[in-house]
Design a protein around this motif. Structure first.
Motif, mmCIF file in Angstrom:
data_model
loop_
_atom_site.group_PDB
_atom_site.id
_atom_site.type_symbol
_atom_site.label_atom_id
_atom_site.label_comp_id
_atom_site.label_asym_id
_atom_site.label_seq_id
_atom_site.Cartn_x
_atom_site.Cartn_y
_atom_site.Cartn_z
ATOM 1 N N LEU A 14 -22.429 -8.594 37.037
ATOM 2 C CA LEU A 14 -23.742 -8.676 36.400
ATOM 3 C C LEU A 14 -24.813 -9.055 37.425
ATOM 4 C CD1 LEU A 14 -25.278 -8.522 33.707
ATOM 5 C CD2 LEU A 14 -24.855 -10.979 33.417
ATOM 6 N N ALA A 15 -24.496 -10.006 38.294
ATOM 7 C CA ALA A 15 -25.419 -10.393 39.361
ATOM 8 C C ALA A 15 -25.711 -9.204 40.260
ATOM 9 C CB ALA A 15 -24.831 -11.545 40.179
ATOM 10 N N THR A 16 -24.679 -8.430 40.556
ATOM 11 C CA THR A 16 -24.831 -7.235 41.377
ATOM 12 C C THR A 16 -25.782 -6.232 40.735
ATOM 13 O OG1 THR A 16 -22.601 -7.480 42.291
ATOM 14 C CG2 THR A 16 -23.572 -5.292 42.397
ATOM 15 N N CYS A 17 -25.651 -6.064 39.426
ATOM 16 C CA CYS A 17 -26.515 -5.135 38.698
ATOM 17 C C CYS A 17 -27.974 -5.584 38.758
ATOM 18 C CB CYS A 17 -26.049 -5.040 37.248
ATOM 19 S SG CYS A 17 -26.942 -3.810 36.272
ATOM 20 N N PHE A 18 -28.209 -6.876 38.570
ATOM 21 C CA PHE A 18 -29.567 -7.409 38.621
ATOM 22 C C PHE A 18 -30.178 -7.245 40.018
ATOM 23 C CE2 PHE A 18 -28.751 -10.599 34.942
ATOM 24 C CZ PHE A 18 -28.959 -9.584 34.028
ATOM 25 N N ILE A 19 -29.389 -7.556 41.039
ATOM 26 C CA ILE A 19 -29.888 -7.458 42.412
ATOM 27 C C ILE A 19 -30.218 -6.012 42.771
ATOM 28 C CG2 ILE A 19 -29.294 -7.803 44.853
ATOM 29 C CD1 ILE A 19 -27.580 -10.183 43.985
ATOM 30 N N SER A 20 -29.490 -5.072 42.177
ATOM 31 C CA SER A 20 -29.698 -3.651 42.498
ATOM 32 C C SER A 20 -31.072 -3.141 42.075
ATOM 33 C CB SER A 20 -28.607 -2.795 41.847
ATOM 34 O OG SER A 20 -28.744 -2.780 40.437
ATOM 35 N N THR A 21 -31.762 -3.892 41.213
ATOM 36 C CA THR A 21 -33.110 -3.478 40.809
ATOM 37 C C THR A 21 -34.104 -3.593 41.967
ATOM 38 O OG1 THR A 21 -33.640 -5.720 40.022
ATOM 39 C CG2 THR A 21 -32.713 -4.189 38.414
ATOM 40 N N SER A 22 -33.723 -4.275 43.037
ATOM 41 C CA SER A 22 -34.631 -4.449 44.178
ATOM 42 C C SER A 22 -34.993 -3.111 44.824
ATOM 43 C CB SER A 22 -33.993 -5.363 45.236
ATOM 44 O OG SER A 22 -32.831 -4.757 45.789
ATOM 45 N N GLY A 23 -34.082 -2.135 44.764
ATOM 46 C CA GLY A 23 -34.344 -0.843 45.382
ATOM 47 C C GLY A 23 -35.517 -0.124 44.733
ATOM 48 N N VAL A 24 -35.469 0.014 43.416
ATOM 49 C CA VAL A 24 -36.536 0.694 42.680
ATOM 50 C C VAL A 24 -37.843 -0.086 42.788
ATOM 51 C CG1 VAL A 24 -37.328 1.335 40.380
ATOM 52 C CG2 VAL A 24 -34.997 1.862 41.069
ATOM 53 N N LEU A 25 -37.772 -1.411 42.604
ATOM 54 C CA LEU A 25 -38.985 -2.226 42.635
ATOM 55 C C LEU A 25 -39.600 -2.257 44.037
ATOM 56 C CD1 LEU A 25 -37.756 -5.163 40.377
ATOM 57 C CD2 LEU A 25 -39.526 -3.496 39.812
ATOM 58 N N ILE A 221 -32.538 -14.851 38.934
ATOM 59 C CA ILE A 221 -31.286 -14.726 38.180
ATOM 60 C C ILE A 221 -30.192 -14.071 39.026
ATOM 61 C CG2 ILE A 221 -30.171 -13.720 36.158
ATOM 62 C CD1 ILE A 221 -32.846 -13.870 34.705
ATOM 63 N N GLY A 222 -30.481 -12.893 39.584
ATOM 64 C CA GLY A 222 -29.465 -12.127 40.301
ATOM 65 C C GLY A 222 -28.902 -12.840 41.513
ATOM 66 N N HIS A 223 -29.776 -13.237 42.431
ATOM 67 C CA HIS A 223 -29.307 -13.870 43.664
ATOM 68 C C HIS A 223 -28.674 -15.236 43.416
ATOM 69 C CE1 HIS A 223 -30.472 -11.227 47.012
ATOM 70 N NE2 HIS A 223 -31.408 -10.788 46.191
ATOM 71 N N THR A 224 -29.232 -16.012 42.475
ATOM 72 C CA THR A 224 -28.664 -17.323 42.170
ATOM 73 C C THR A 224 -27.264 -17.195 41.589
ATOM 74 O OG1 THR A 224 -30.870 -18.244 41.759
ATOM 75 C CG2 THR A 224 -28.990 -19.470 40.883
ATOM 76 N N LEU A 225 -27.090 -16.267 40.670
ATOM 77 C CA LEU A 225 -25.779 -16.048 40.068
ATOM 78 C C LEU A 225 -24.780 -15.575 41.115
ATOM 79 C CD1 LEU A 225 -24.123 -16.043 37.468
ATOM 80 C CD2 LEU A 225 -24.904 -13.706 37.039
ATOM 81 N N PHE A 226 -25.234 -14.719 42.028
ATOM 82 C CA PHE A 226 -24.345 -14.234 43.092
ATOM 83 C C PHE A 226 -23.885 -15.390 43.977
ATOM 84 C CE2 PHE A 226 -23.503 -12.490 47.321
ATOM 85 C CZ PHE A 226 -22.623 -11.465 47.018
ATOM 86 N N ILE A 227 -24.810 -16.280 44.353
ATOM 87 C CA ILE A 227 -24.451 -17.421 45.190
ATOM 88 C C ILE A 227 -23.453 -18.330 44.472
ATOM 89 C CG2 ILE A 227 -25.333 -19.551 46.241
ATOM 90 C CD1 ILE A 227 -27.900 -18.058 46.876
ATOM 91 N N LYS A 228 -23.661 -18.536 43.180
ATOM 92 C CA LYS A 228 -22.741 -19.382 42.409
ATOM 93 C C LYS A 228 -21.320 -18.819 42.415
ATOM 94 C CE LYS A 228 -25.851 -21.603 39.084
ATOM 95 N NZ LYS A 228 -26.172 -21.765 37.641
ATOM 96 N N LYS A 229 -21.213 -17.502 42.383
ATOM 97 C CA LYS A 229 -19.896 -16.879 42.313
ATOM 98 C C LYS A 229 -19.174 -16.874 43.666
ATOM 99 C CE LYS A 229 -20.170 -17.303 38.853
ATOM 100 N NZ LYS A 229 -19.317 -17.966 37.851
ATOM 101 N N LEU A 230 -19.881 -17.168 44.752
ATOM 102 C CA LEU A 230 -19.243 -17.167 46.070
ATOM 103 C C LEU A 230 -18.109 -18.185 46.162
ATOM 104 C CD1 LEU A 230 -22.175 -16.799 48.657
ATOM 105 C CD2 LEU A 230 -20.419 -15.113 48.088
ATOM 106 N N LYS A 231 -18.207 -19.272 45.403
ATOM 107 C CA LYS A 231 -17.186 -20.311 45.481
ATOM 108 C C LYS A 231 -15.862 -19.876 44.845
ATOM 109 C CE LYS A 231 -19.548 -23.400 43.295
ATOM 110 N NZ LYS A 231 -19.918 -24.716 42.705
ATOM 111 N N TYR A 232 -15.884 -18.792 44.069
ATOM 112 C CA TYR A 232 -14.678 -18.321 43.399
ATOM 113 C C TYR A 232 -14.026 -17.127 44.099
ATOM 114 C CZ TYR A 232 -16.624 -21.195 39.682
ATOM 115 O OH TYR A 232 -17.149 -22.238 38.966
ATOM 116 N N PHE A 233 -14.685 -16.598 45.133
ATOM 117 C CA PHE A 233 -14.158 -15.457 45.864
ATOM 118 C C PHE A 233 -14.377 -15.676 47.355
ATOM 119 C CE2 PHE A 233 -15.603 -13.931 41.742
ATOM 120 C CZ PHE A 233 -14.523 -13.175 41.282
#
Length: 289
Positions: A14-25, A221-233
């Motif tokens: 989900l974080a990946t999907c949110f971050i991917s909006t950076s291309g269009v924007l 939302i996107g980048h923060t969620l991605f950083i949070k998930k780094l501790k699990y992978f």
């Protein structure tokens, strides 16, 4: 454990999907790149700082030694965003995003130098598969047009992004992911402030709805969620999973910018998704062993 792993994997996607909006924007917003990144940083900082106060999230530094890594990670985040947006402006969403997402290969090579883990040769294989997918996806171009500059800036952005993630990986265990992002955004807002004095800032009057989306959805939302998930992978696992971002980005570019994907886009995108599935299965097995 299995359900927990699936939850973390879903949130990372989900974080990946949110971050991917950076291309269009980044392609659509008509604003000097440095000014755009400043507004993105400043607005996202305000949003996340208010969230931290509401949730009473601790924003204190645990050690003075953490100041330098925070500053360095903020610098590399800014360098990544600026070079990435320039790549989008010079080429297109597909080429800009795809050249950026060589970063899993860069991380796989650099991770053992930053973190005390054993080098896993499979990450090189998976990285090569991602690169092959990117090679298939990328449109043809000659050496005399702006696409070449876009590719090189995308690759440079990938290096900056990899360095930022590797620096952060050493600190996510000690800090809340939101705390990390708040400090990075604050530092970057200060670093980029001088550009406001010699760049045109008037376009914010018409572009502010899209800048706000970039700050809220993509960044806060996107980048923060991605950083949070780094501790699990592992960093390599998280980065290879996030390589679906170009696929999401190309779909969004087709919908909102009428950038029509070619047959190669489907072939290359399928290869990237296959690589992500392989790494997802591998990471799940590691968690359950």
């Amino acid at each position: 454990m299995k359900n927990s792993h699936f939850k973390h994997l879903l949130e990372l996607t989900l974080a990946t999907c949110f971050i991917s909006t950076s291309g269009v924007l980044g392609k659509y917003i008509d604003m000097p790149t440095e000014v755009l990144v400043w507004w993105r940083s400043a607005l996202a900082f305000i949003i996340l700082f208010a969230y931290c106060r509401y949730k009473t999230i601790d924003l204190k530094l645990h050690s003075k030694k953490d100041r330098l890594p925070f500053i360095l990670s903020a610098f590399f985040m800014g360098a990544h965003w600026i070079s990435y947006f320039y790549a989008l402006k010079l080429s297109n969403v597909a080429l800009g995003m795809l050249s950026l997402y060589t970063f899993p290969v860069i991380i796989a090579l650099l991770e053992p130098l930053f973190i005390k883990i054993k080098f896993d040769p499979i990450h090189i294989v998976l990285g090569i598969l991602v690169l092959l997918g990117i090679y298939i996806l990328a449109p043809d171009f000659n050496l005399e047009n702006s696409n070449v500059k876009g590719v090189f800036l995308g690759l440079l952005s990938a290096v900056f992004y990899a360095l930022r993630i590797l620096i952060l990986k050493q600190h996510v265990a000690k800090y809340n992911g939101t705390t990390l992002m708040v400090y990075q955004l604050l530092i970057l807002t200060v670093l980029l402030a001088p550009f406001l004095f010699f760049k045109d800032t008037s376009s914010i009057k018409t572009e502010y709805p899209y800048v706000l989306i970039l700050a809220l959805l993509t960044t806060a939302i996107g980048h923060t969620l991605f950083i949070k998930k780094l501790k699990y992978f592992s960093v390599s696992t998280a980065s290879i999973i996030s390589s679906t971002q170009p696929v999401f980005g190309i779909i969004l570019a087709y919908i909102f910018l009428n950038e029509i994907p070619t047959f190669n886009t489907y072939i290359g995108g399928s290869l990237i998704i296959a690589t992500v599935i392989i790494e997802s299965v591998r990471s799940k097995k590691k968690k359950t062993d």
